[in-house]
Design a protein around this motif. Structure first.
Motif, mmCIF file in Angstrom:
data_model
loop_
_atom_site.group_PDB
_atom_site.id
_atom_site.type_symbol
_atom_site.label_atom_id
_atom_site.label_comp_id
_atom_site.label_asym_id
_atom_site.label_seq_id
_atom_site.Cartn_x
_atom_site.Cartn_y
_atom_site.Cartn_z
ATOM 1 N N GLN A 83 0.979 -1.220 -0.147
ATOM 2 C CA GLN A 83 0.079 0.140 0.025
ATOM 3 C C GLN A 83 0.855 1.366 -0.108
ATOM 4 O O GLN A 83 0.365 2.353 -0.281
ATOM 5 N N LEU A 84 2.128 1.123 0.176
ATOM 6 C CA LEU A 84 3.188 2.310 0.305
ATOM 7 C C LEU A 84 3.795 2.333 -0.865
ATOM 8 O O LEU A 84 4.000 1.507 -1.753
ATOM 9 N N ASN A 85 4.309 3.799 -1.036
ATOM 10 C CA ASN A 85 5.195 4.183 -1.933
ATOM 11 C C ASN A 85 6.391 3.634 -2.266
ATOM 12 O O ASN A 85 6.778 2.776 -1.081
ATOM 13 N N ALA A 86 7.189 3.601 -3.282
ATOM 14 C CA ALA A 86 8.662 2.807 -3.126
ATOM 15 C C ALA A 86 9.462 3.156 -1.950
ATOM 16 O O ALA A 86 10.123 2.159 -1.418
ATOM 17 N N ASN B 180 11.289 -3.314 11.048
ATOM 18 C CA ASN B 180 12.477 -3.930 11.504
ATOM 19 C C ASN B 180 12.426 -5.575 11.045
ATOM 20 O O ASN B 180 13.361 -5.971 10.407
ATOM 21 N N LYS B 181 11.074 -6.154 11.392
ATOM 22 C CA LYS B 181 11.070 -7.388 10.765
ATOM 23 C C LYS B 181 10.920 -7.716 9.393
ATOM 24 O O LYS B 181 11.830 -8.654 8.821
ATOM 25 N N LEU B 182 10.445 -6.652 8.704
ATOM 26 C CA LEU B 182 10.583 -6.870 7.074
ATOM 27 C C LEU B 182 12.016 -6.584 6.733
ATOM 28 O O LEU B 182 12.569 -7.219 5.809
ATOM 29 N N VAL B 183 12.854 -5.532 7.226
ATOM 30 C CA VAL B 183 14.148 -5.416 7.238
ATOM 31 C C VAL B 183 14.989 -6.691 7.394
ATOM 32 O O VAL B 183 15.752 -7.157 6.551
ATOM 33 N N ALA B 184 14.693 -7.525 8.407
ATOM 34 C CA ALA B 184 15.515 -8.764 8.553
ATOM 35 C C ALA B 184 15.011 -9.830 7.640
ATOM 36 O O ALA B 184 15.941 -10.581 7.228
ATOM 37 N N ALA B 185 13.706 -9.701 7.146
ATOM 38 C CA ALA B 185 13.419 -10.514 6.085
ATOM 39 C C ALA B 185 14.074 -10.156 4.654
ATOM 40 O O ALA B 185 13.626 -11.094 3.674
ATOM 41 N N GLY B 186 14.606 -8.898 4.432
ATOM 42 C CA GLY B 186 14.946 -8.618 3.441
ATOM 43 C C GLY B 186 14.069 -8.089 2.293
ATOM 44 O O GLY B 186 14.368 -7.725 1.214
ATOM 45 N N GLU B 187 12.858 -7.737 2.803
ATOM 46 C CA GLU B 187 12.004 -6.958 2.207
ATOM 47 C C GLU B 187 11.929 -5.423 2.119
ATOM 48 O O GLU B 187 11.323 -4.821 1.182
ATOM 49 N N VAL B 188 12.446 -4.832 3.140
ATOM 50 C CA VAL B 188 12.491 -3.458 3.359
ATOM 51 C C VAL B 188 14.097 -3.094 3.664
ATOM 52 O O VAL B 188 14.603 -4.038 4.261
ATOM 53 N N ALA B 189 14.383 -1.944 3.112
ATOM 54 C CA ALA B 189 15.705 -1.565 3.571
ATOM 55 C C ALA B 189 15.680 0.032 4.120
ATOM 56 O O ALA B 189 14.980 0.829 3.683
ATOM 57 N N ARG B 190 16.321 0.322 5.254
ATOM 58 C CA ARG B 190 16.664 1.754 5.546
ATOM 59 C C ARG B 190 17.151 2.504 4.472
ATOM 60 O O ARG B 190 18.254 2.055 4.056
ATOM 61 N N GLY C 48 15.233 15.266 9.853
ATOM 62 C CA GLY C 48 15.493 13.787 10.238
ATOM 63 C C GLY C 48 14.678 12.664 10.435
ATOM 64 O O GLY C 48 14.652 11.629 10.991
ATOM 65 N N VAL C 49 13.669 12.829 9.403
ATOM 66 C CA VAL C 49 12.674 11.803 9.271
ATOM 67 C C VAL C 49 13.220 10.432 8.696
ATOM 68 O O VAL C 49 13.889 10.510 7.493
ATOM 69 N N GLN C 50 13.002 9.401 9.133
ATOM 70 C CA GLN C 50 13.436 8.081 8.630
ATOM 71 C C GLN C 50 12.925 7.618 7.331
ATOM 72 O O GLN C 50 11.479 7.818 7.368
ATOM 73 N N LEU C 51 13.784 7.346 6.429
ATOM 74 C CA LEU C 51 13.135 6.912 5.030
ATOM 75 C C LEU C 51 13.434 5.454 4.990
ATOM 76 O O LEU C 51 14.447 4.865 5.387
ATOM 77 N N TYR D 258 12.214 -1.515 -5.365
ATOM 78 C CA TYR D 258 12.094 0.049 -6.067
ATOM 79 C C TYR D 258 13.367 0.902 -5.672
ATOM 80 O O TYR D 258 13.208 2.072 -5.816
ATOM 81 N N SER D 259 14.473 0.309 -5.227
ATOM 82 C CA SER D 259 15.356 1.011 -4.592
ATOM 83 C C SER D 259 16.285 1.974 -5.613
ATOM 84 O O SER D 259 17.034 2.919 -5.165
ATOM 85 N N ASN D 260 15.742 1.817 -6.946
ATOM 86 C CA ASN D 260 16.513 2.585 -7.821
ATOM 87 C C ASN D 260 15.790 3.737 -8.432
ATOM 88 O O ASN D 260 16.170 4.431 -9.373
ATOM 89 N N ASP D 261 14.765 4.150 -7.786
ATOM 90 C CA ASP D 261 13.832 5.203 -8.117
ATOM 91 C C ASP D 261 14.402 6.371 -7.634
ATOM 92 O O ASP D 261 14.009 7.081 -6.558
#
Length: 203
Positions: free
Chosen positions: A12-15, A33-43, A50-53, A59-62
């Motif tokens: 439901q979220l943007n890239a 953080n759970k999705l980060v650990a699973a490799g689905e999301v990256a910081r 200072g808003v965390q993205l 989609y990391s090449n956008d």
């Protein structure tokens, strides 16, 4: 809640998205953080104030969206905007961005060399519009075809061939709105731009 059950919320979220945007669809920082650990999301880093993205890895090449989120007042302009509106055939070799005078933004990014154009606050909103990215992953600030065309004659980084091609393509396209173009020229500094544009059409 396992990772598979979190994926519909992620989609439901943007890239690239903020922590608060994730929370709005039911993804707390714990689940992120759970999705980060699973490799689905990256910081992805931090945006303004200072808003965390975060980013969905696929989609990391956008890059456009990344720059937009980090620097919300940056507007795609010049040669880049002309390419977006298909007014020139050339693929941009650098990224033209316009910002209000005094707004700080770097001139180098991982994949792009950036030309920053500073304008007075009163000229900044003229022709400002919003479009979806090519991947439909978020919204981008960009100047409309008329403002982009005028800026083509104001930016020294744009070749004469590209300026002339943009003028001809504009007046032959469905985008053409001569009254809007004339109004912008009267509102922006350097009214001789109109004469330059008509000179192109007369040849």
């Amino acid at each position: 809640m396992d990772v598979d059950s979190l994926m519909p919320k992620l989609f439901q979220l943007n890239a690239i998205f903020t922590t608060s945007e994730a929370k709005a669809v039911g993804l707390s920082k714990y689940y992120l953080n759970k999705l980060v650990a699973a490799g689905e999301v990256a910081r992805f880093g931090t945006g303004r104030a200072g808003v965390q993205l975060w980013t969905n890895e696929s989609y990391s090449n956008d890059d456009f969206l990344a720059i937009q989120l980090r620097y919300p007042k940056a507007v795609i302009s010049g040669q880049t905007a002309l390419s977006w509106w298909h007014l020139i055939d050339r693929q941009f070799t650098h990224l033209d961005l316009t910002v209000p005078r005094g707004y700080r933004i770097p001139t180098e990014f991982e994949r792009h060399i950036v030309s920053i154009h500073h304008v007075d606050e009163r000229y900044y909103p003229i022709g400002l519009t919003s479009v979806r990215t090519e991947e439909d992953s978020g919204s981008l600030n960009i100047y409309d075809p008329e403002r982009s065309l005028i800026d083509a004659f104001r930016f020294k980084t744009i070749a004469k061939y590209d300026r002339n091609q943009a003028v001809r393509n504009y007046f032959q396209s469905e985008l053409c709105d001569p009254l809007k173009l004339s109004r912008y020229i009267n509102e922006l500094p350097g009214r001789s731009d109109l004469q330059k544009i008509t000179e192109v059409l007369s040849h």
